[in-house]
Design a protein around this motif. Structure first.
Motif, PDB file in Angstrom:
ATOM      1  N   LYS A 207       0.825  -1.203   0.000  1.00  0.00           N
ATOM      2  CA  LYS A 207       0.000   0.000   0.000  1.00  0.00           C
ATOM      3  C   LYS A 207       0.865   1.261   0.000  1.00  0.00           C
ATOM      4  CE  LYS A 207      -3.764  -2.161   2.625  1.00  0.00           C
ATOM      5  NZ  LYS A 207      -4.568  -2.088   3.876  1.00  0.00           N
ATOM      6  N   ARG A 208       2.026   1.171   0.624  1.00  0.00           N
ATOM      7  CA  ARG A 208       2.880   2.344   0.831  1.00  0.00           C
ATOM      8  C   ARG A 208       3.700   2.708  -0.394  1.00  0.00           C
ATOM      9  NH1 ARG A 208       4.972   5.062   5.293  1.00  0.00           N
ATOM     10  NH2 ARG A 208       7.121   5.814   5.164  1.00  0.00           N
ATOM     11  N   TYR A 209       4.163   1.694  -1.149  1.00  0.00           N
ATOM     12  CA  TYR A 209       5.083   1.932  -2.257  1.00  0.00           C
ATOM     13  C   TYR A 209       4.455   1.557  -3.598  1.00  0.00           C
ATOM     14  CZ  TYR A 209       8.314   1.900   1.690  1.00  0.00           C
ATOM     15  OH  TYR A 209       8.932   2.148   2.895  1.00  0.00           O
ATOM     16  N   LYS A 210       4.687   2.394  -4.581  1.00  0.00           N
ATOM     17  CA  LYS A 210       4.121   2.136  -5.903  1.00  0.00           C
ATOM     18  C   LYS A 210       4.986   1.166  -6.720  1.00  0.00           C
ATOM     19  CE  LYS A 210       6.157   6.455  -7.660  1.00  0.00           C
ATOM     20  NZ  LYS A 210       5.868   7.788  -8.223  1.00  0.00           N
ATOM     21  N   ASP A 211       6.261   0.978  -6.321  1.00  0.00           N
ATOM     22  CA  ASP A 211       7.155   0.094  -7.070  1.00  0.00           C
ATOM     23  C   ASP A 211       7.600  -1.114  -6.252  1.00  0.00           C
ATOM     24  OD1 ASP A 211       8.591   1.549  -5.272  1.00  0.00           O
ATOM     25  OD2 ASP A 211      10.189   2.159  -6.658  1.00  0.00           O
ATOM     26  N   PHE A 212       6.789  -1.464  -5.233  1.00  0.00           N
ATOM     27  CA  PHE A 212       7.180  -2.561  -4.349  1.00  0.00           C
ATOM     28  C   PHE A 212       6.943  -3.925  -4.997  1.00  0.00           C
ATOM     29  CE2 PHE A 212       5.953  -5.811  -1.248  1.00  0.00           C
ATOM     30  CZ  PHE A 212       7.111  -5.869  -0.493  1.00  0.00           C
ATOM     31  N   LYS A 213       7.931  -4.801  -4.824  1.00  0.00           N
ATOM     32  CA  LYS A 213       7.807  -6.204  -5.233  1.00  0.00           C
ATOM     33  C   LYS A 213       8.458  -7.081  -4.170  1.00  0.00           C
ATOM     34  CE  LYS A 213       7.815  -5.456 -10.263  1.00  0.00           C
ATOM     35  NZ  LYS A 213       8.502  -5.776 -11.544  1.00  0.00           N
ATOM     36  N   GLN A 214       7.748  -8.125  -3.812  1.00  0.00           N
ATOM     37  CA  GLN A 214       8.291  -9.060  -2.822  1.00  0.00           C
ATOM     38  C   GLN A 214       9.212 -10.050  -3.539  1.00  0.00           C
ATOM     39  OE1 GLN A 214       5.361 -11.199  -0.579  1.00  0.00           O
ATOM     40  NE2 GLN A 214       6.845 -12.120   0.814  1.00  0.00           N
TER      41      GLN A 214
ATOM     42  N   GLU B 122      14.061   3.095   6.612  1.00  0.00           N
ATOM     43  CA  GLU B 122      15.069   2.379   5.822  1.00  0.00           C
ATOM     44  C   GLU B 122      14.495   1.932   4.488  1.00  0.00           C
ATOM     45  OE1 GLU B 122      18.905   1.146   5.148  1.00  0.00           O
ATOM     46  OE2 GLU B 122      18.097   2.350   6.794  1.00  0.00           O
ATOM     47  N   LEU B 123      13.265   1.419   4.505  1.00  0.00           N
ATOM     48  CA  LEU B 123      12.633   0.955   3.259  1.00  0.00           C
ATOM     49  C   LEU B 123      12.345   2.122   2.303  1.00  0.00           C
ATOM     50  CD1 LEU B 123      10.179  -1.764   4.625  1.00  0.00           C
ATOM     51  CD2 LEU B 123      12.247  -2.138   3.298  1.00  0.00           C
ATOM     52  N   ASP B 124      12.100   3.299   2.883  1.00  0.00           N
ATOM     53  CA  ASP B 124      11.844   4.488   2.052  1.00  0.00           C
ATOM     54  C   ASP B 124      13.032   4.814   1.148  1.00  0.00           C
ATOM     55  OD1 ASP B 124       9.342   4.749   3.087  1.00  0.00           O
ATOM     56  OD2 ASP B 124       9.812   6.460   4.386  1.00  0.00           O
ATOM     57  N   LYS B 125      14.223   4.377   1.553  1.00  0.00           N
ATOM     58  CA  LYS B 125      15.418   4.645   0.760  1.00  0.00           C
ATOM     59  C   LYS B 125      15.465   3.787  -0.512  1.00  0.00           C
ATOM     60  CE  LYS B 125      18.146   5.637   4.931  1.00  0.00           C
ATOM     61  NZ  LYS B 125      19.315   5.195   5.742  1.00  0.00           N
ATOM     62  N   HIS B 126      14.699   2.696  -0.515  1.00  0.00           N
ATOM     63  CA  HIS B 126      14.772   1.740  -1.620  1.00  0.00           C
ATOM     64  C   HIS B 126      13.541   1.757  -2.511  1.00  0.00           C
ATOM     65  CE1 HIS B 126      18.329  -0.179   0.235  1.00  0.00           C
ATOM     66  NE2 HIS B 126      17.700   0.025   1.379  1.00  0.00           N
ATOM     67  N   TYR B 127      12.420   2.333  -2.010  1.00  0.00           N
ATOM     68  CA  TYR B 127      11.173   2.300  -2.791  1.00  0.00           C
ATOM     69  C   TYR B 127      10.568   3.694  -2.854  1.00  0.00           C
ATOM     70  CZ  TYR B 127      11.591  -2.732  -2.021  1.00  0.00           C
ATOM     71  OH  TYR B 127      12.052  -4.013  -1.979  1.00  0.00           O
TER      72      TYR B 127
END
Length: 324
Positions: free
Chosen positions: A267-274, A317-322
């Motif tokens: 929900k938070r990131y538009k380019d997130f992939k697990q 920390e995740l904000d730095k990557h997505y």
């Protein structure tokens, strides 16, 4: 690249106003602490918003002026707009509320939690004359103040990432030895009661999905005597103060599971992939005590399975990557 002098002045004054508010609040004996903090922080936010509007408007000064219709020679109002002048015949600038409206008109997204927090401070500023500087509302105002400073730093980092805030001490002194009975036993004026009800309403409307901005940040201080070495010693900074956490504290400090982070990341990131990249990032995060804690599912058993729980700071920390 040449920097607009007015823009830079507004930005610098905004930061200095916030620092002044914090410095006054942290004085050991100041008789108008909460009210002065509210006045200076609102001024700081107003200057920051005006600086942003000015930048988005390509430094057109009319973008931050109050405008009014020009008058024709016959006294009728013209369709042409001009800056409204004050008693000194200088252009009047817009209010904080108007600056929020103009930022939204320029498609600048502002957190609802941030706006609610600001209007709670505006109420304190506008009603300052009704408050007595006792212990009646200091805890609630400090919780509001913590959120105000956190929100300010978040927005500066978002709008002006080149500004280095690490050179400043953006913190409020924690309340020392707060008696939990103070709020219950305090004799509150009607005005204070009304303000507290208003503040509680704003806090109750907090958007829990907005992880970057807060309406207020709760303060909960517990002092416990302990004759054992139970708990986990933690130190986030080499010069910091060690903190011992009980199992109950750990649950509060590390409330997130791996699966919850995955679901909220979608929900938070538009380019997130697990994918493997995400798992690699999480492996590094697990190595940091400030982000993760490995907890036994059965603390009493030496053979118990271990599960990793995460602190909400993991989002930084995740904000730095997505991309949000």
């Amino acid at each position: 690249m040449k920097i607009n002098k007015t823009y830079q002045s507004l930005l610098d004054k905004s930061i200095n106003s916030m620092l002044s508010a914090i410095e006054i609040y942290n004085k050991p004996d100041f008789k108008y602490r909460e009210e002065t903090f509210a006045i200076l922080t609102i001024n700081s936010w107003e200057l920051l918003f005006k600086a942003r509007i000015l930048k988005l408007s390509k430094y057109n000064m009319k973008s931050i002026y109050q405008l009014e219709a020009k008058k024709k020679k016959n006294g009728e109002k013209s369709k042409l707009m001009q800056p409204k002048l004050n008693r000194a015949k200088n252009p009047m600038t817009i209010s904080l509320a108007e600056s929020i409206y103009r930022l939204r008109a320029k498609n600048e997204t502002l957190s609802l939690n941030l706006i609610k927090s600001l209007f709670a401070l505006i109420e304190l500023r506008d009603n300052a004359i009704h408050f007595h500087n006792d212990s009646e509302i200091e805890k609630e105002i400090q919780e509001l103040g913590f959120a105000c400073i956190k929100n300010f730093m978040e927005l500066i980092k978002k709008w002006e990432p080149k500004v280095n805030l690490s050179n400043y001490n953006f913190y409020l002194m924690p309340l020392a030895y707060v008696d939990s009975k103070i709020e219950a036993n305090a004799i509150l004026t009607d005005e204070v009661k009304n303000y507290l009800n208003y503040l509680k309403k704003k806090v109750s409307e907090t958007d829990g999905e907005d992880l970057d901005f807060s309406v207020a940040i709760g303060i909960d201080i517990n002092f416990k005597k302990n004759t054992t070495l139970e708990g986990i010693g933690m130190r986030y900074d080499s010069d910091g103060v060690p903190i011992n956490l009980s199992e109950e504290d750990i649950t509060k400090k590390y409330p997130l599971t791996y699966n919850e982070i995955v679901q909220k990341s979608r929900k938070r990131y538009k380019d997130f992939k697990q994918n493997s990249d995400f798992h690699s990032i999480m492996r590094e995060i697990k190595k940091e005590d400030k982000f993760a804690h490995n907890r036994k599912l059965d603390p009493k058993s030496s053979k118990s399975q271990i599960k990793t729980f995460f602190n909400p700071n993991v989002w930084q920390e995740l904000d730095k990557h997505y991309s949000k």
